[in-house]
Write a protein that holds these residues in place. Sequence first.
Motif, PDB file in Angstrom:
ATOM      1  N   CYS A 317       0.855  -1.181   0.000  1.00 48.08           N
ATOM      2  CA  CYS A 317       0.000   0.000   0.000  1.00 48.08           C
ATOM      3  C   CYS A 317       0.894   1.235   0.000  1.00 48.08           C
ATOM      4  N   LYS A 318       0.965   1.917  -1.136  1.00 51.13           N
ATOM      5  CA  LYS A 318       1.866   3.053  -1.288  1.00 51.13           C
ATOM      6  C   LYS A 318       1.180   4.345  -0.831  1.00 51.13           C
ATOM      7  N   CYS A 319       1.934   5.167  -0.123  1.00 50.06           N
ATOM      8  CA  CYS A 319       1.387   6.393   0.446  1.00 50.06           C
ATOM      9  C   CYS A 319       1.041   7.421  -0.628  1.00 50.06           C
ATOM     10  N   TRP A 320       1.685   7.314  -1.794  1.00 51.39           N
ATOM     11  CA  TRP A 320       1.444   8.305  -2.851  1.00 51.39           C
ATOM     12  C   TRP A 320       0.298   7.905  -3.775  1.00 51.39           C
ATOM     13  N   GLU A 321      -0.258   6.727  -3.616  1.00 52.56           N
ATOM     14  CA  GLU A 321      -1.330   6.277  -4.487  1.00 52.56           C
ATOM     15  C   GLU A 321      -2.668   6.843  -4.042  1.00 52.56           C
ATOM     16  N   LYS A 322      -3.486   7.251  -5.017  1.00 50.64           N
ATOM     17  CA  LYS A 322      -4.831   7.733  -4.707  1.00 50.64           C
ATOM     18  C   LYS A 322      -5.657   6.533  -4.259  1.00 50.64           C
ATOM     19  N   SER A 323      -6.326   6.668  -3.120  1.00 49.35           N
ATOM     20  CA  SER A 323      -7.045   5.528  -2.556  1.00 49.35           C
ATOM     21  C   SER A 323      -8.204   5.993  -1.711  1.00 49.35           C
ATOM     22  N   GLU A 324      -9.223   5.177  -1.638  1.00 50.70           N
ATOM     23  CA  GLU A 324     -10.361   5.467  -0.769  1.00 50.70           C
ATOM     24  C   GLU A 324      -9.984   5.229   0.688  1.00 50.70           C
ATOM     25  N   THR A 325      -8.996   4.406   0.894  1.00 49.44           N
ATOM     26  CA  THR A 325      -8.597   4.030   2.250  1.00 49.44           C
ATOM     27  C   THR A 325      -7.320   4.757   2.655  1.00 49.44           C
ATOM     28  N   ASN A 326      -7.329   5.317   3.859  1.00 51.16           N
ATOM     29  CA  ASN A 326      -6.137   5.980   4.360  1.00 51.16           C
ATOM     30  C   ASN A 326      -5.020   4.970   4.602  1.00 51.16           C
ATOM     31  N   VAL A 327      -3.805   5.365   4.272  1.00 54.32           N
ATOM     32  CA  VAL A 327      -2.645   4.517   4.487  1.00 54.32           C
ATOM     33  C   VAL A 327      -2.107   4.793   5.887  1.00 54.32           C
ATOM     34  N   SER A 328      -1.582   3.775   6.521  1.00 53.78           N
ATOM     35  CA  SER A 328      -1.031   3.965   7.862  1.00 53.78           C
ATOM     36  C   SER A 328       0.348   4.603   7.784  1.00 53.78           C
ATOM     37  N   ALA A 329       0.661   5.399   8.796  1.00 55.61           N
ATOM     38  CA  ALA A 329       1.965   6.054   8.867  1.00 55.61           C
ATOM     39  C   ALA A 329       2.507   5.919  10.273  1.00 55.61           C
ATOM     40  N   CYS A 330       3.798   6.178  10.407  1.00 58.28           N
ATOM     41  CA  CYS A 330       4.431   6.122  11.716  1.00 58.28           C
ATOM     42  C   CYS A 330       3.933   7.267  12.589  1.00 58.28           C
ATOM     43  N   SER A 331       4.176   7.180  13.874  1.00 51.25           N
ATOM     44  CA  SER A 331       3.711   8.204  14.800  1.00 51.25           C
ATOM     45  C   SER A 331       4.687   9.357  14.951  1.00 51.25           C
ATOM     46  N   ASN A 332       5.892   9.224  14.392  1.00 54.51           N
ATOM     47  CA  ASN A 332       6.920  10.247  14.579  1.00 54.51           C
ATOM     48  C   ASN A 332       7.662  10.532  13.273  1.00 54.51           C
ATOM     49  N   PRO A 333       6.984  11.098  12.275  1.00 52.61           N
ATOM     50  CA  PRO A 333       7.634  11.335  10.982  1.00 52.61           C
ATOM     51  C   PRO A 333       8.862  12.234  11.061  1.00 52.61           C
ATOM     52  N   SER A 334       8.983  13.055  12.111  1.00 52.74           N
ATOM     53  CA  SER A 334      10.142  13.945  12.225  1.00 52.74           C
ATOM     54  C   SER A 334      11.439  13.178  12.447  1.00 52.74           C
ATOM     55  N   GLN A 335      11.357  11.880  12.729  1.00 48.33           N
ATOM     56  CA  GLN A 335      12.560  11.074  12.923  1.00 48.33           C
ATOM     57  C   GLN A 335      12.982  10.330  11.657  1.00 48.33           C
ATOM     58  N   TYR A 336      12.243  10.546  10.564  1.00 47.90           N
ATOM     59  CA  TYR A 336      12.522   9.840   9.316  1.00 47.90           C
ATOM     60  C   TYR A 336      12.998  10.813   8.245  1.00 47.90           C
ATOM     61  N   ILE A 337      13.926  10.377   7.432  1.00 51.40           N
ATOM     62  CA  ILE A 337      14.335  11.150   6.261  1.00 51.40           C
ATOM     63  C   ILE A 337      13.323  10.957   5.148  1.00 51.40           C
ATOM     64  N   SER A 338      12.917   9.720   4.925  1.00 52.67           N
ATOM     65  CA  SER A 338      11.989   9.412   3.842  1.00 52.67           C
ATOM     66  C   SER A 338      10.563   9.320   4.357  1.00 52.67           C
ATOM     67  N   TRP A 339       9.660  10.001   3.684  1.00 54.09           N
ATOM     68  CA  TRP A 339       8.248   9.952   4.054  1.00 54.09           C
ATOM     69  C   TRP A 339       7.605   8.656   3.582  1.00 54.09           C
ATOM     70  N   ASP A 340       7.804   8.310   2.300  1.00 58.34           N
ATOM     71  CA  ASP A 340       7.079   7.176   1.732  1.00 58.34           C
ATOM     72  C   ASP A 340       7.944   6.260   0.872  1.00 58.34           C
ATOM     73  N   GLY A 341       9.244   6.385   0.989  1.00 59.42           N
ATOM     74  CA  GLY A 341      10.144   5.552   0.187  1.00 59.42           C
ATOM     75  C   GLY A 341      10.686   6.272  -1.032  1.00 59.42           C
ATOM     76  N   LEU A 342       9.972   7.310  -1.513  1.00 63.54           N
ATOM     77  CA  LEU A 342      10.415   8.078  -2.675  1.00 63.54           C
ATOM     78  C   LEU A 342      10.567   9.565  -2.383  1.00 63.54           C
TER      79      LEU A 342
END
Length: 372
Positions: A317-342
Motif C-alpha cells: 500500500c503506497k502512500c502516494w497512491e490515490k485511494s479510498e482508504t487511508n494509508v497507515s503512517a508512523c507516529s513520529n515522521p520527524s525522525q525519518y528522512i523518507s516519508w514514503d520511500g520516494l
Amino acid sequence: MSSFIHLRFQEHSCHNLCSALHPLTSLISTLRCFPAIYNFGDANSDTGADSATFGRLPYPNGETYFGKPSGRMCDGRLIVDFIAEKVGLPLLNAYLDSLQSNFRHGANFAASQATIQPVNGQLCEGHYSPLSLGIQLLEFEQLKVRTYEFYNEANISHTKGKGGLPRPKDFSEALYTIDCGQNDLYFLVTTMTEDQAKAAIPNITNQFVQVIEKLYQEGARKFWIHNTGPIGCLPYMVMYHSKANEVDEIGCIKSYNEVAQEFNKQLKYRTDQLSCDLQGVEVTYVDIYSAKYTLIKEATNHGFVDRFEYCCGNANCKCWEKSETNVSACSNPSQYISWDGLHYTEAANYWIASRIVNGSYSDPPTSLLNAR
C-alpha cells in the motif's frame, strides 16, 4: 531530528520559521528578496498540481503541518515552501488548483511524476505525468499573457496589484526555481544499462536548458536551479532494485547514483554556459545531491532513524497512491528522512533547506537574502 525542532514546526508562524533558518530575524518580515517565485519541477516541489488534476492525495499526506492533505507528497512542507518562507513570501499555490489560489507572489507549475522530457514514445502516460517541464512552461506563458491582457484591458498600471493576479512588472524581478530530473533518471536507470543511460543524458539536459532559455526570453533573469538528488539512495530503489554487489559504502545503489552524478555534471556545465551566453542572467546552481547524500549518510548523527526506513505506507500500500482508504503512517515522521520511500519528510526538507538557502551548496555561493 529532535522533538524540539518538531514542536517548532507546529507552533511557530511563517516568519518565526524564517528566523530559524537565518540569523537576520528582524529583517525577514520587512525585507523581501524577490516579489514573486515561479517554480517548475516534479514531486519534490509539487504543492498541488497533480492532486488537483488527477485526484486528491489521501491522508496522512500533509498531517504534520497542514493537518490535512495539501497536495504535497509529504507529511508537511517541501523545500520550495521553506524557500518561500525564507524570502518572506506566502507558500506557492499550484497553478492548476482552481480553489482559493492567489498568484500575486508567484505560482507553482511543478507536478508529481513530471519529467524534463515530453511524455510520448518511450515515456508512457500512466507511469509519468503529461505535465512535463515543457507543458509547465506553456502554463507559465499563458499566465503571463493573460495577466498582461487583463491589466491592459482594465487600464490598470502594471506596477499595481489586482486581486490574486501577479503584477506584470514582477515577472522580470521574480525568482525562477527549477527542480526536475528525478523521474527522467528513474526511467533511464530502470530500463537501460548504465552506459546507455549516460548516453541519453545530453538530450535531457538540452531540453532542460531550452526551458531556461525560453523563460529568459519571457523576461526571467534570476534562476535558482536544483540538480537531482541521489536516486540510488531512495529507500524504494534500494528495496526493489539493488543487489548486494551494487551498493556503495552506505548501502545506496552505486550505478544509479553515478548516472545522477553524470546528469548533474552535464547540467552544471550547461548552466555555466548560460551565465556566459545570456546577458544579465543570474543562475544559481544548487548542489541538492550533496546536501541530500550528506543527510542520508549522517542520518543517525542528526537524530534520524536508519537511512533506509520510511514512515508512510508499505510494500502493498503506497502512500502516494490515490485511494479510498487511508494509508497507515508512523507516529513520529520527524525522525525519518523518507516519508514514503520516494519522497522526503518535512523534517528532512527543513534540514536540507536550512543548508542550501545560505549558499553553502550553491555556485556561486550566494545566500537567498543576498541574491536580490
